[in-house]
Design a protein around this motif. Structure first.
Motif, PDB file in Angstrom:
ATOM      1  N   GLY A 193       0.808  -1.208   0.000  1.00  0.00           N
ATOM      2  CA  GLY A 193       0.000   0.000   0.000  1.00  0.00           C
ATOM      3  C   GLY A 193       0.844   1.262   0.000  1.00  0.00           C
ATOM      4  N   GLN A 194       0.170   2.406   0.091  1.00  0.00           N
ATOM      5  CA  GLN A 194       0.841   3.708   0.056  1.00  0.00           C
ATOM      6  C   GLN A 194       1.074   4.211   1.479  1.00  0.00           C
ATOM      7  OE1 GLN A 194       2.097   5.034  -2.761  1.00  0.00           O
ATOM      8  NE2 GLN A 194       1.372   3.153  -3.699  1.00  0.00           N
ATOM      9  N   LEU A 209      13.474  -0.222 -12.448  1.00  0.00           N
ATOM     10  CA  LEU A 209      12.854  -0.373 -11.139  1.00  0.00           C
ATOM     11  C   LEU A 209      11.399  -0.730 -11.342  1.00  0.00           C
ATOM     12  CD1 LEU A 209      12.659  -0.116  -8.045  1.00  0.00           C
ATOM     13  CD2 LEU A 209      12.260   2.346  -8.391  1.00  0.00           C
ATOM     14  N   THR A 210      10.986  -1.859 -10.786  1.00  0.00           N
ATOM     15  CA  THR A 210       9.594  -2.272 -10.827  1.00  0.00           C
ATOM     16  C   THR A 210       9.066  -2.241  -9.401  1.00  0.00           C
ATOM     17  OG1 THR A 210      10.045  -3.708 -12.703  1.00  0.00           O
ATOM     18  CG2 THR A 210       7.986  -4.081 -11.533  1.00  0.00           C
ATOM     19  N   ILE A 211       7.931  -1.576  -9.205  1.00  0.00           N
ATOM     20  CA  ILE A 211       7.323  -1.470  -7.882  1.00  0.00           C
ATOM     21  C   ILE A 211       6.091  -2.353  -7.862  1.00  0.00           C
ATOM     22  CG2 ILE A 211       6.279   0.074  -6.194  1.00  0.00           C
ATOM     23  CD1 ILE A 211       7.982   2.331  -7.533  1.00  0.00           C
ATOM     24  N   ILE A 212       6.063  -3.292  -6.907  1.00  0.00           N
ATOM     25  CA  ILE A 212       4.966  -4.245  -6.801  1.00  0.00           C
ATOM     26  C   ILE A 212       4.272  -4.030  -5.461  1.00  0.00           C
ATOM     27  CG2 ILE A 212       4.293  -6.684  -6.733  1.00  0.00           C
ATOM     28  CD1 ILE A 212       7.660  -5.952  -8.098  1.00  0.00           C
ATOM     29  N   ASP A 213       2.987  -3.711  -5.508  1.00  0.00           N
ATOM     30  CA  ASP A 213       2.191  -3.572  -4.292  1.00  0.00           C
ATOM     31  C   ASP A 213       1.637  -4.958  -3.966  1.00  0.00           C
ATOM     32  OD1 ASP A 213       0.297  -3.095  -2.290  1.00  0.00           O
ATOM     33  OD2 ASP A 213      -0.328  -1.190  -3.191  1.00  0.00           O
ATOM     34  N   ASP A 219      -1.162  -7.383  -5.738  1.00  0.00           N
ATOM     35  CA  ASP A 219      -0.662  -8.572  -6.439  1.00  0.00           C
ATOM     36  C   ASP A 219      -0.029  -9.540  -5.436  1.00  0.00           C
ATOM     37  OD1 ASP A 219       0.277 -10.434  -8.229  1.00  0.00           O
ATOM     38  OD2 ASP A 219       1.377  -8.996  -9.456  1.00  0.00           O
ATOM     39  N   PRO A 220      -0.844 -10.176  -4.599  1.00  0.00           N
ATOM     40  CA  PRO A 220      -0.300 -11.073  -3.582  1.00  0.00           C
ATOM     41  C   PRO A 220       0.421 -12.297  -4.154  1.00  0.00           C
ATOM     42  CG  PRO A 220      -2.700 -11.174  -3.600  1.00  0.00           C
ATOM     43  CD  PRO A 220      -2.295 -10.079  -4.533  1.00  0.00           C
ATOM     44  N   GLN A 273       2.557 -12.442  -6.686  1.00  0.00           N
ATOM     45  CA  GLN A 273       3.979 -12.136  -6.891  1.00  0.00           C
ATOM     46  C   GLN A 273       4.722 -12.157  -5.569  1.00  0.00           C
ATOM     47  OE1 GLN A 273       5.922  -9.274  -9.327  1.00  0.00           O
ATOM     48  NE2 GLN A 273       4.125  -9.052 -10.630  1.00  0.00           N
ATOM     49  N   ALA A 274       4.095 -11.632  -4.518  1.00  0.00           N
ATOM     50  CA  ALA A 274       4.726 -11.641  -3.197  1.00  0.00           C
ATOM     51  C   ALA A 274       4.941 -13.071  -2.717  1.00  0.00           C
ATOM     52  CB  ALA A 274       3.870 -10.867  -2.203  1.00  0.00           C
ATOM     53  N   GLU A 275       3.954 -13.907  -2.935  1.00  0.00           N
ATOM     54  CA  GLU A 275       4.082 -15.310  -2.537  1.00  0.00           C
ATOM     55  C   GLU A 275       5.163 -16.011  -3.354  1.00  0.00           C
ATOM     56  OE1 GLU A 275       1.385 -19.311  -2.527  1.00  0.00           O
ATOM     57  OE2 GLU A 275       0.399 -17.434  -1.984  1.00  0.00           O
ATOM     58  N   ASP A 276       5.187 -15.775  -4.664  1.00  0.00           N
ATOM     59  CA  ASP A 276       6.187 -16.395  -5.527  1.00  0.00           C
ATOM     60  C   ASP A 276       7.610 -16.029  -5.107  1.00  0.00           C
ATOM     61  OD1 ASP A 276       4.074 -17.447  -6.973  1.00  0.00           O
ATOM     62  OD2 ASP A 276       4.295 -16.042  -8.656  1.00  0.00           O
ATOM     63  N   GLN A 277       7.802 -14.789  -4.672  1.00  0.00           N
ATOM     64  CA  GLN A 277       9.132 -14.317  -4.270  1.00  0.00           C
ATOM     65  C   GLN A 277       9.402 -14.500  -2.774  1.00  0.00           C
ATOM     66  OE1 GLN A 277      11.684 -13.260  -6.174  1.00  0.00           O
ATOM     67  NE2 GLN A 277      10.416 -13.846  -7.911  1.00  0.00           N
ATOM     68  N   LYS A 278       8.435 -15.077  -2.056  1.00  0.00           N
ATOM     69  CA  LYS A 278       8.552 -15.318  -0.622  1.00  0.00           C
ATOM     70  C   LYS A 278       8.806 -14.011   0.151  1.00  0.00           C
ATOM     71  CE  LYS A 278      10.092 -20.080  -1.246  1.00  0.00           C
ATOM     72  NZ  LYS A 278       9.297 -20.297  -2.358  1.00  0.00           N
ATOM     73  N   ILE A 279       8.006 -13.003  -0.177  1.00  0.00           N
ATOM     74  CA  ILE A 279       8.095 -11.714   0.496  1.00  0.00           C
ATOM     75  C   ILE A 279       7.324 -11.817   1.808  1.00  0.00           C
ATOM     76  CG2 ILE A 279       7.538  -9.247   0.349  1.00  0.00           C
ATOM     77  CD1 ILE A 279       9.703 -10.226  -1.652  1.00  0.00           C
TER      78      ILE A 279
END
Length: 101
Positions: free
Chosen positions: A12-13, A39-43, A47-48, A50-56
């Motif tokens: 989020g912002q 630079l790519t910014i992923i919220d 986009d959950p 992508q976060a799961e794929d990258q284990k954020i």
């Protein structure tokens, strides 16, 4: 040096997200201006997957995928000097490119 590829994961912002974005944009515009940068910014709220794929697990998280070595920085991204050191990127002059997803 090959293209510098950075991915910033935010939730989020929030003030922390805005500070991280501003620090990275300053670093790309002034300190890494001579390099080809992306630079790519992923919220992660938008986009959950992508976060799961990258284990954020926490935000902000910055990933440098290129050039090697791969680096992952979690948390405070408020110091350009510290970022350059941790990312193993020497400053140079020129122009950069910023992409936002």
């Amino acid at each position: 040096m090959s293209k510098i590829v950075l991915h910033l994961y935010i939730a989020g912002q929030t003030p922390r997200a805005e500070r991280a974005i501003n620090t990275l944009r300053q670093m790309l515009e002034y300190d890494l201006a001579g390099y080809e940068c992306e630079l790519t910014i992923i919220d992660v709220l938008a986009d959950p997957q992508q976060a799961e794929d990258q284990k954020i697990l926490a935000t902000p998280t910055l990933i440098k995928s290129s050039p090697p070595p791969y680096r992952r920085i979690i948390g405070d991204l408020s110091s350009v000097a510290d970022l350059l050191n941790v990312l193993n990127l020497p400053p140079k002059t020129g122009s950069s490119m910023i992409n936002k997803e």
